[in-house]
Structure formats: C-alpha cells, structure tokens
Design a protein around this motif. Structure first.
Motif, PDB file in Angstrom:
ATOM      1  N   VAL A 387      24.907  58.071  -2.228  1.00 33.83           N
ATOM      2  CA  VAL A 387      26.348  58.326  -2.229  1.00 33.83           C
ATOM      3  C   VAL A 387      27.105  57.259  -3.008  1.00 33.83           C
ATOM      4  O   VAL A 387      28.083  57.545  -3.696  1.00 33.83           O
ATOM      5  CB  VAL A 387      26.869  58.402  -0.776  1.00 33.83           C
ATOM      6  N   GLU A 391      29.584  58.020  -6.134  1.00 35.32           N
ATOM      7  CA  GLU A 391      31.008  57.666  -6.160  1.00 35.32           C
ATOM      8  C   GLU A 391      31.426  57.077  -7.501  1.00 35.32           C
ATOM      9  O   GLU A 391      32.540  57.301  -7.967  1.00 35.32           O
ATOM     10  CB  GLU A 391      31.320  56.685  -5.036  1.00 35.32           C
ATOM     11  N   MET A 415      32.669  64.575  -2.290  1.00 35.86           N
ATOM     12  CA  MET A 415      32.342  63.275  -1.727  1.00 35.86           C
ATOM     13  C   MET A 415      32.692  63.240  -0.245  1.00 35.86           C
ATOM     14  O   MET A 415      31.936  62.691   0.575  1.00 35.86           O
ATOM     15  CB  MET A 415      33.086  62.163  -2.464  1.00 35.86           C
ATOM     16  N   ALA A 416      33.820  63.830   0.124  1.00 34.29           N
ATOM     17  CA  ALA A 416      34.202  63.886   1.539  1.00 34.29           C
ATOM     18  C   ALA A 416      33.187  64.703   2.338  1.00 34.29           C
ATOM     19  O   ALA A 416      32.821  64.343   3.460  1.00 34.29           O
ATOM     20  CB  ALA A 416      35.606  64.480   1.678  1.00 34.29           C
ATOM     21  N   HIS A 419      30.211  62.760   3.196  1.00 38.37           N
ATOM     22  CA  HIS A 419      30.470  61.837   4.315  1.00 38.37           C
ATOM     23  C   HIS A 419      30.772  62.603   5.603  1.00 38.37           C
ATOM     24  O   HIS A 419      31.194  61.987   6.597  1.00 38.37           O
ATOM     25  CB  HIS A 419      31.658  60.928   3.976  1.00 38.37           C
ATOM     26  N   ASN A 420      30.555  63.936   5.575  1.00 41.54           N
ATOM     27  CA  ASN A 420      30.844  64.788   6.733  1.00 41.54           C
ATOM     28  C   ASN A 420      32.318  64.749   7.141  1.00 41.54           C
ATOM     29  O   ASN A 420      32.654  65.001   8.304  1.00 41.54           O
ATOM     30  CB  ASN A 420      29.962  64.413   7.931  1.00 41.54           C
ATOM     31  N   SER A 421      33.202  64.442   6.210  1.00 41.98           N
ATOM     32  CA  SER A 421      34.648  64.420   6.462  1.00 41.98           C
ATOM     33  C   SER A 421      35.233  65.752   5.997  1.00 41.98           C
ATOM     34  O   SER A 421      35.867  65.848   4.938  1.00 41.98           O
ATOM     35  CB  SER A 421      35.303  63.244   5.728  1.00 41.98           C
TER      36      SER A 421
END
Length: 523
Positions: A387, A391, A415-416, A419-421
């Motif tokens: 990751v 980025e 990308m979110a 990050h599991n966001s």
C-alpha cells in the motif's frame, strides 16, 4: 521553408494518429474478454482484498478499477480495415512490413522468380482456415424472455440480425455499433463462405486477401469478446503466427506484383498472439507476445538505420523514416500493454510493474496518459499488497493547484478501499461522479461501498435508479451481476426484480450480454 512547414505539419498529424491509435487500443485491451486489474477488483475477505473470486453463491460485487473507461472493446479504429485510415500518412509498404522466417522468405523468393501458376506448395506451408460451427449463433436473450415472460414480451424485442443488414462490410459495422455481436459473427461467417472458408473448410486450401483477413480478425475479436473459447481456439489455430507464405503480398504476384509486406493487419497479429491467454494458456500467450515484440524491435532498428523495415538495404527518405519509426514505436507500446495484461492474468505483478515503468520511459506521453500509466503501476502495487508503494503512484502524483480530476478521485477511493475505509471511499467516488455524472462504473463503486457499510437497501436503490435513468449504458454484464447479487443478499424473493432486468435487457440491449449474469435458473 514551405517544405519544412509541411514536414512539421506531417509529423504533428502522424503523432496525433499514433496517439489516437494508442488511446483506442489501450482502452480496448483494458476491456478484454478476460478480466484484469484494469477491469475490476473483487473483495472476498479482509486479509486478501484483491483475491478475485468466481464463486456464484458467495460472490461479492465488484469494484471497477478503470471507472473512467467503459466498453471500448471493438470501438477502436482497427476493426474492418480502419487501421489503414488511422495511418493514412504512413507509406503502405512501411505500415504493412513484417519480417518473415527464413523458410518463408525462401518460398516467397521462389514464387517471385517463377512463372505465375507454376509454384505448388505442400499443405503445411499454406494457411487453411474455416468456420468451426455450422449455422447461426442463437439469440439466448430472446428465447429466455419467451420462456420467463411470454411471447408478448418477446415481441417487444427489436434487435438487428444478420439478415436485417446489407451483406457486406457496412452491415458488419451496423451490427457491431448496435451491440449485436452474435449477429455480426453470423454475418462474418456468411461473408467468409464467399472466400471458400465457411463451415467444413478447415484444412482446405483457399486464396486470401487483405479483406478476407480483416473479416477473420473481426470475427475472432468478436468471439474473444463473447468468450466463445472453443470456437475461438479452433478457428484461430490455422493462422498460427501469420508467417506462412500465403499471408504475404508477394505470394500473389498476379494480383499485387512485387508489393512487399504482410496482408494481415498488425492488430490481427497481436490478437492471435493474445488468444492463448483467453484459452487458459497465458504462458503461451506471453511467449507469442515476446516474439512479436522481438520482430517489432528489429523493424524499428531497421527503420532507424535508414532502411526498409524488413531489413532490405533500400534507403528511405527522412520524412518517411520519421513516420515509420513513430508508427512502429506506437505499436511496440501496444505489445507491451498486452504483455502487462498477460502478466497480470498469471499473477506476475512484478513483471507487470516492470513493463509499465518501461512504458513510462519509452514515449512522449501526454500528462493525462502518463497519469494513467502511473495509476496502473499503483494499482499493481495494491495487488502485491504494498500500500505504501501504491500511495506514491496513486496519491503523491496529484499535487496540483487545481481541484482533483475524476481519475485522481478514483485513485483516492481505491486507496481508501485498500485501507477498508469504505465510507471515505464512497465520498471519493461520489465526488468523482459529480464531475462525471454519466460514468456508470463510478455509481457501481458507490453501491459496492454501501454494501460494505451494511447499507444494502440503499445500494439496491442506487443500482435501480441508475438503470432507470440510463438503461442503455447501465445494462452491462458486470453491473447486472452486481445487481443480482445484491438482490440475493437483500431478499429471498429476488426472482421478480431479476425478471424486470430481463425485460429491460429485452427492450434496450443487443445480443451480446451473457444472460447468465441475471443468475436465473436456465436449466
């Protein structure tokens, strides 16, 4: 001075032509029949976000990685002979050049020095294609509608068939533009039968022409798109690597005189090299692509030395030399993109990253193209689980004074997701959708984020609103599969909304959609 201005203008036009070809073909290969990182990510479990799952029962809806690209396969200018129009500024000899094997070169030399009609070759030195199936491909949407919704609903279907258009190249174009790919395959079979290459003609000799080979390229590209693997494998096999003597103009001196070069387009050559990848043989495809790349590099070296691309010691003028080098470097980039897709299908992400980095350094890309290439590198790093490296390519490159672009917002969203966001990802995709409201893939990504945050009912409503608002663009296989999976998660009574989708397909789409994406009991 006028000559200098003309040369400058010609160089600019050729650059635009090659750039246009690159854009068309990049999107085409990113939207191939086999799914790659450039098509989607599928999440199944937290510890392995990028593991692609094919299971029907436990399948989780897909994120679209290239949310700013959609359905460009078969829309590129290389189908049906348009490759010649795309490079009208390039000399035919330089565009059609290819370096034959030594054995083929000897046979062609023999044909050129013999009396016409006195050269007879063994069957192993001839290309003998034919159709692998008899009759037309069935329209499964029509029969499924009749079965589930009745004849009255089936009568509402108004889709072109092979018999509804002119029996020529123009008819093929109409069918492809209407999304009637099965009908186009059926028409291509009729047209190839005129050349003595119809059903039952495999391993029977026949004459070839640039037109017949372009028909074959179109047919095989359509079979690839529809994932008709058995037919694709059988019908592509006789062409091998397009190196047999009857694939070159000089094999037919009575028609083409001493004209050199290959009758088959470069796009056809590249497709044949890739086909094993779609047939579950990616290593063979990779070998094929590297062979095409080696020949292309030699052609570029020959042109760079001021000679013809096939290595013959004939000097060419500087203007033609520049045009030819630019064209073939663009083609080299297309090969490298195909190698990336093949490497990804083998899960060889390190090779994919290496090739993309070479691509970044190999041409004068526009800022938008460079961003797309770097974004692809970042997404491959995501596949590797790195990751931090991702980025640097997906986020750090977007430091500008102006607001973020659609692609930048998509990258931030991905990308979110990594990050599991999912709530943050939803906001990014929503902001991108505000900039590009017609982008169906972005709405799909938003719906998947809603699913991951437990808002199943809202996700289903978002999908249904999208289809109601824009049925022609929304009724895509990947979207329909996501919608039907959402229905199954939402309720046990999901047959009726699926039948509504079937009715929508019946009214708005051609024959190319795989009916199985609706997950109806067809047996």
């Amino acid at each position: 001075m006028a000559e200098e201005n003309g040369s400058s203008q010609r160089k600019s036009e050729t650059t635009q032509e090659v750039t246009k070809e690159m854009e068309a073909d990049i999107s085409r290969y990113f939207e191939n029949a086999s799914r790659t990182i450039f098509d989607e990510i599928v999440s199944s479990r937290k510890e392995d976000f990028f593991d692609v799952q094919r299971g029907s029962g436990s399948r989780v809806p897909d994120f679209e990685l290239l949310a700013d690209q959609s359905s460009e396969f078969l829309k590129g200018g290389s189908l049906l002979g348009n490759e010649r129009l795309d490079h009208s500024g390039t000399n035919d000899v330089h565009r059609d050049v290819w370096i034959p094997s030594e054995q083929t070169r000897k046979i062609l030399r023999s044909v050129a020095t013999s009396t016409a009609g006195t050269t007879f070759l063994d069957r192993e030195n001839l290309t003998m294609p034919g159709l692998a199936v008899q009759g037309d491909m069935p329209n499964l949407i029509k029969s499924t509608v009749a079965r589930f919704l009745g004849e009255d609903e089936s009568a509402q279907r108004h889709v072109l068939t092979a018999s509804d258009v002119t029996q020529d190249e123009r008819g093929l174009r109409m069918l492809i533009q209407a999304g009637c790919y099965k009908a186009a395959i059926n028409l291509s079979g009729r047209l190839l039968a005129v050349y003595g290459q119809g059903y039952g003609k495999i391993n029977q000799s026949s004459k070839h022409s640039p037109h017949s080979l372009q028909l074959w390229y179109t047919r095989l590209a359509l079979l690839t798109k529809l994932r008709q693997i058995d037919i694709l494998e059988n019908e592509s096999k006789p062409f091998d690597n397009l190196d047999k003597p009857d694939m070159y103009f000089t094999f037919y001196p009575e028609l083409y005189g001493t004209r050199p070069g290959s009758m088959a387009s470069f796009s056809f050559r590249l497709l044949l090299a890739e086909i094993p990848m779609y047939c579950g043989k990616p290593k063979q495809a990779l070998d094929n692509l590297y062979k095409v790349l080696a020949t292309t590099n030699q052609i570029i070296a020959n042109f760079s030395a001021g000679f013809n691309g096939d290595g013959s010691r004939v000097k060419i003028n500087p203007a033609e030399q520049d045009d030819a080098i630019r064209l073939w470097k663009g083609r080299r980039s297309r090969i490298l993109i195909s190698i990336v897709n093949c490497a990804v299908s083998m899960k060889n992400y390190v090779l994919g990253i290496d090739i993309l980095e070479r691509l970044c350094e190999s041409a004068n890309w526009t800022p938008e193209q460079m961003d797309a290439l770097r974004a692809s590198i970042g997404r491959l790093h995501l596949f590797l689980g790195d990751v931090v490296a991702a980025e640097k390519f997906l986020i750090d490159i977007h430091k500008k004074d102006s607001g973020p672009t659609v692609r930048e917002l998509i990258d931030r969203g991905l990308m979110a997701v990594a990050h599991n966001s999912f709530q943050e990802a939803y906001k990014c995709f929503q902001a991108a959708e505000a900039l590009d409201p017609s982008n169906i893939a972005l709405i799909n990504n938003m719906a998947v984020c809603l699913l991951y945050t437990g808002q199943l009912k809202t996700a289903v409503h978002l999908y249904e609103s999208m289809i109601t608002r824009n049925p022609v663009r929304s009724l895509q296989e990947s979207i329909l599969l996501n919608v039907c999976t959402s229905y199954e998660l939402h309720t046990t009574h999901c047959k009726q909304p699926k039948l509504h989708l079937l009715s929508q397909l019946n009214r708005y789409k051609g024959d190319a959609v795989d009916i199985q994406c609706l997950k109806l009991p067809l047996n």
